[in-house]
Design a protein around this motif. Structure first.
Motif, short mmCIF file in Angstrom:
data_model
loop_
_atom_site.label_atom_id
_atom_site.label_comp_id
_atom_site.label_asym_id
_atom_site.label_seq_id
_atom_site.Cartn_x
_atom_site.Cartn_y
_atom_site.Cartn_z
N THR A 284 -10.45 1.66 -7.66
CA THR A 284 -9.94 2.11 -6.37
C THR A 284 -9.00 1.08 -5.75
N GLN A 285 -9.41 -0.17 -5.76
CA GLN A 285 -8.62 -1.21 -5.11
C GLN A 285 -7.38 -1.57 -5.91
N VAL A 286 -7.48 -1.62 -7.22
CA VAL A 286 -6.32 -2.00 -8.04
C VAL A 286 -5.24 -0.93 -7.97
N LEU A 287 -5.61 0.35 -8.00
CA LEU A 287 -4.63 1.42 -7.98
C LEU A 287 -3.98 1.59 -6.61
N ALA A 288 -4.65 1.14 -5.56
CA ALA A 288 -4.14 1.35 -4.20
C ALA A 288 -3.40 0.14 -3.65
N THR A 289 -3.33 -0.95 -4.41
CA THR A 289 -2.70 -2.17 -3.92
C THR A 289 -1.77 -2.76 -4.98
N CYS A 290 -0.87 -3.62 -4.53
CA CYS A 290 -0.02 -4.37 -5.45
C CYS A 290 0.21 -5.75 -4.88
N ASN A 291 0.63 -6.66 -5.72
CA ASN A 291 0.89 -8.03 -5.31
C ASN A 291 2.38 -8.30 -5.17
N VAL A 292 2.69 -9.37 -4.47
CA VAL A 292 4.05 -9.90 -4.39
C VAL A 292 4.03 -11.30 -4.99
N GLU A 293 5.08 -11.63 -5.72
CA GLU A 293 5.11 -12.87 -6.46
C GLU A 293 4.79 -14.08 -5.60
N GLN A 294 4.14 -15.07 -6.22
CA GLN A 294 3.74 -16.26 -5.51
C GLN A 294 4.89 -17.27 -5.41
N SER A 295 5.01 -17.84 -4.25
CA SER A 295 5.86 -19.01 -4.01
C SER A 295 5.37 -19.62 -2.72
N PHE A 296 5.78 -20.85 -2.44
CA PHE A 296 5.32 -21.48 -1.20
C PHE A 296 5.73 -20.65 0.01
N HIS B 53 0.79 -1.22 0.00
CA HIS B 53 0.00 0.00 0.00
C HIS B 53 0.83 1.28 0.00
N ILE B 54 1.89 1.32 0.81
CA ILE B 54 2.66 2.57 0.91
C ILE B 54 3.21 3.04 -0.44
N PRO B 55 3.71 2.15 -1.31
CA PRO B 55 4.24 2.65 -2.60
C PRO B 55 3.16 2.98 -3.62
N MET B 56 1.91 2.69 -3.32
CA MET B 56 0.85 2.83 -4.32
C MET B 56 0.14 4.19 -4.19
N LYS B 57 -0.83 4.39 -5.04
CA LYS B 57 -1.53 5.68 -5.11
C LYS B 57 -2.28 5.98 -3.82
N MET B 58 -2.08 7.19 -3.31
CA MET B 58 -2.86 7.70 -2.18
C MET B 58 -3.47 9.02 -2.61
N SER B 59 -4.72 9.22 -2.29
CA SER B 59 -5.40 10.40 -2.83
C SER B 59 -6.53 10.84 -1.91
N ASN B 60 -7.05 12.02 -2.20
CA ASN B 60 -8.30 12.44 -1.58
C ASN B 60 -9.44 11.68 -2.24
N GLU B 61 -10.61 11.80 -1.68
CA GLU B 61 -11.77 11.10 -2.23
C GLU B 61 -12.02 11.50 -3.69
N GLU B 62 -12.04 10.49 -4.57
CA GLU B 62 -12.29 10.73 -5.99
C GLU B 62 -13.55 10.02 -6.47
N ASN B 63 -14.18 9.25 -5.59
CA ASN B 63 -15.41 8.54 -5.92
C ASN B 63 -15.26 7.71 -7.19
N GLN B 64 -14.18 6.92 -7.24
CA GLN B 64 -14.00 6.01 -8.36
C GLN B 64 -14.79 4.73 -8.14
N ASP B 65 -14.87 3.92 -9.18
CA ASP B 65 -15.52 2.63 -9.04
C ASP B 65 -14.68 1.73 -8.15
N TRP B 66 -15.31 0.72 -7.58
CA TRP B 66 -14.67 -0.18 -6.62
C TRP B 66 -13.43 -0.84 -7.21
N PHE B 67 -13.51 -1.34 -8.42
CA PHE B 67 -12.40 -2.07 -9.03
C PHE B 67 -11.18 -1.16 -9.19
#
Length: 485
Positions: A396-408, A380-394
């Motif tokens: 909002t969540q995609v721009l504010a989060t990122c994944n880490v590669e999968q492994s066991f 979350h910290i490296p991703m987009k942070m903003s004031n309220e923009e009233n975007q769609d749910w999808f």
């Protein structure tokens, strides 16, 4: 899809014990009735859906958006308009999650955060005041209607694939892991004594147990694993209170706010870490212009490494939990948290004494701090942070989060929170299914030109510090450029 058509949801903000009690009372007109009175809330809700009702008032989006104040809150769910103002204080997920969506379409967040909308409808029905006028779109006009439609279609596909069904064996295996680690720590100190090396070793074992307990609590907060709601509730407070030593109610309210408005200033509590840290592109500039300097934010990335992360669980989370329980007089949570400390005193007190046992507990929380700080913040910290923009749910969540590669190892070490994008889009999908959903989410992102960020774990940790350093530089620049008035 209309609300009465039983849309599926995920993630509960409703205390289902209260819901079932409410249904019993409606069926029998006396509280606590049993037997056949335990009539399914879902069936009752379905029956009510087909009852004739008075014609509803029609509203435009312009009218609805005016009702976005704390004392005047309207929500739109599946084109139906609800006035939740008078009920907000009784919302088990906290009034803030409702106020954050006041005046907006909340269809997707409603479906994301509730496991059974049919039950919740018993509470929504009296709050229904109207519906969108026929000429009005399903969402506010600034939202990408095609993206919203595609995401809802994706959700229906995942429901058809039964990917919201939890494998109880998976979660009980993780619970067994925690219990085995704690038992092993006791056996080791009983057999080898309480020497320094033994103490450090069992501290590491118990730290792993506590970290995995955090991940299991995360599951308990979101998933509806048992048919009887009281078992879901009991399991959650057992994991959070007895095994973890934190207030389940406080954690839920904080966490649900984080989910419904991720990385939105003044709405996501995980973003509002001032005066300790300034984050994003806007907050550091605001602090700099206003000459706010509780610490030297230019070096906040170093403070985070040396002070913030180690003290994350020991001081920050622990103190917030204690203060919340005290202020709310949450006696049930206080009792469960007390049982955590009592268990440690009974288990390790004979070897370390009262003072030594407290030192052991704080050492464990100290060791757990960096683990939890990096795992929870790297997405979350490296991703987009903003004031309220009233975007769609999808979006909002995609721009504010990122994944880490999968492994066991990555999956185990992060409790599957390396799949933050999928977790935020579908909060109560069981984590063992995230990897199955990821390709479909990535495809939808590509279709609509949204970034789907997936990175190695070490890079994610590094990006957290690089982002904090960047935000500190923004603060420094604004602080130096604007003379104090």
């Amino acid at each position: 899809m209309m609300f009465e058509e039983k849309p599926e949801g995920n993630g509960s903000l409703i205390d289902e014990n209260q819901l079932y009690l409410g249904v019993k009372q409606q069926a029998n007109r006396k509280p606590g009735a049993s037997g056949k009175a335990k009539f399914s809330a879902r069936q009752e809700a379905n029956d009510k859906c087909y009852l004739p009702r008075k014609s509803l008032s029609m509203y435009t989006w312009q009218e609805i958006q005016r009702h976005n104040q704390e004392t005047d809150q309207w929500l739109v769910i599946n084109r139906k308009v609800y006035n939740v103002t008078g009920w907000a204080d009784r919302h088990p997920g906290g009034r803030k999650v409702l106020s954050h969506y006041a005046g907006e379409d909340s269809t997707d967040v409603f479906r994301a955060m509730h496991p059974d909308p049919d039950i919740v409808q018993l509470y929504l029905k009296p709050l229904l005041i109207g519906e969108l006028a026929p000429e009005e779109p399903n969402q506010e006009r600034n939202k990408n209607s095609q993206l919203v439609e595609d995401f809802q279609e994706l959700r229906r596909t995942l429901e058809t694939m039964n990917l919201f069904n939890a494998n109880l064996g998976f979660f009980f295996l993780h619970l067994a892991q925690i219990l085995v680690l704690e038992a092993l720590a006791w056996v080791i100190v009983w057999h080898f004594g309480s020497g320094w090396l033994v103490t450090m070793f069992i501290s590491c074992l118990l730290t792993v147990a506590q970290a995995q307990c955090s991940f299991l609590q995360h599951d308990m907060a979101h998933l509806s694993m048992f048919k009887k709601a009281k078992w879901n509730h009991l399991m959650q407070i057992f994991v959070m209170g007895h095994l973890k030593g934190l207030s389940a109610k406080w954690w839920n309210m904080q966490h649900f706010q984080h989910h419904v408005k991720t990385n939105i200033y003044l709405k996501d509590p995980d973003v509002n870490l001032g005066p300790f840290l300034v984050m994003g592109d806007l907050q550091p500039v605001k602090y700099g212009k206003n000459k706010i300097k509780f610490i030297n934010y230019e070096k906040q990335h170093l403070y985070f490494c040396m002070v913030g992360a180690p003290l994350f669980m020991l001081v920050y989370i622990n103190m917030k939990s204690i203060l919340a329980m005290y202020r709310r007089r949450a006696w049930k949570d206080i009792a469960w948290v007390s049982s955590f400390y009592i268990r440690y005193f009974i288990t390790f007190g004979p070897f370390y004494g009262i003072f030594g046992t407290m030192v052991l507990i704080y050492l464990i929380k100290f060791l757990e701090g960096p683990w939890m700080a990096y795992v929870t913040q790297m997405s979350h910290i490296p991703m987009k942070m903003s004031n309220e923009e009233n975007q769609d749910w999808f979006s909002t969540q995609v721009l504010a989060t990122c994944n880490v590669e999968q492994s066991f190892f990555n999956d185990w070490f992060t409790g599957h929170l390396n799949f933050q994008i999928e977790h935020h889009l579908f909060p109560t999908m069981p984590r063992h299914n995230y990897h199955k959903v990821a390709p479909l989410v990535k495809s939808l992102c590509a279709k609509h030109g949204l970034p789907y960020v997936n990175k190695p774990m070490l890079k994610a940790f590094g990006d957290t510090l690089r982002a904090l350093k960047k935000y500190g530089a923004l603060w420094k620049e604004a602080y130096c450029m604007h003379p104090q008035t």
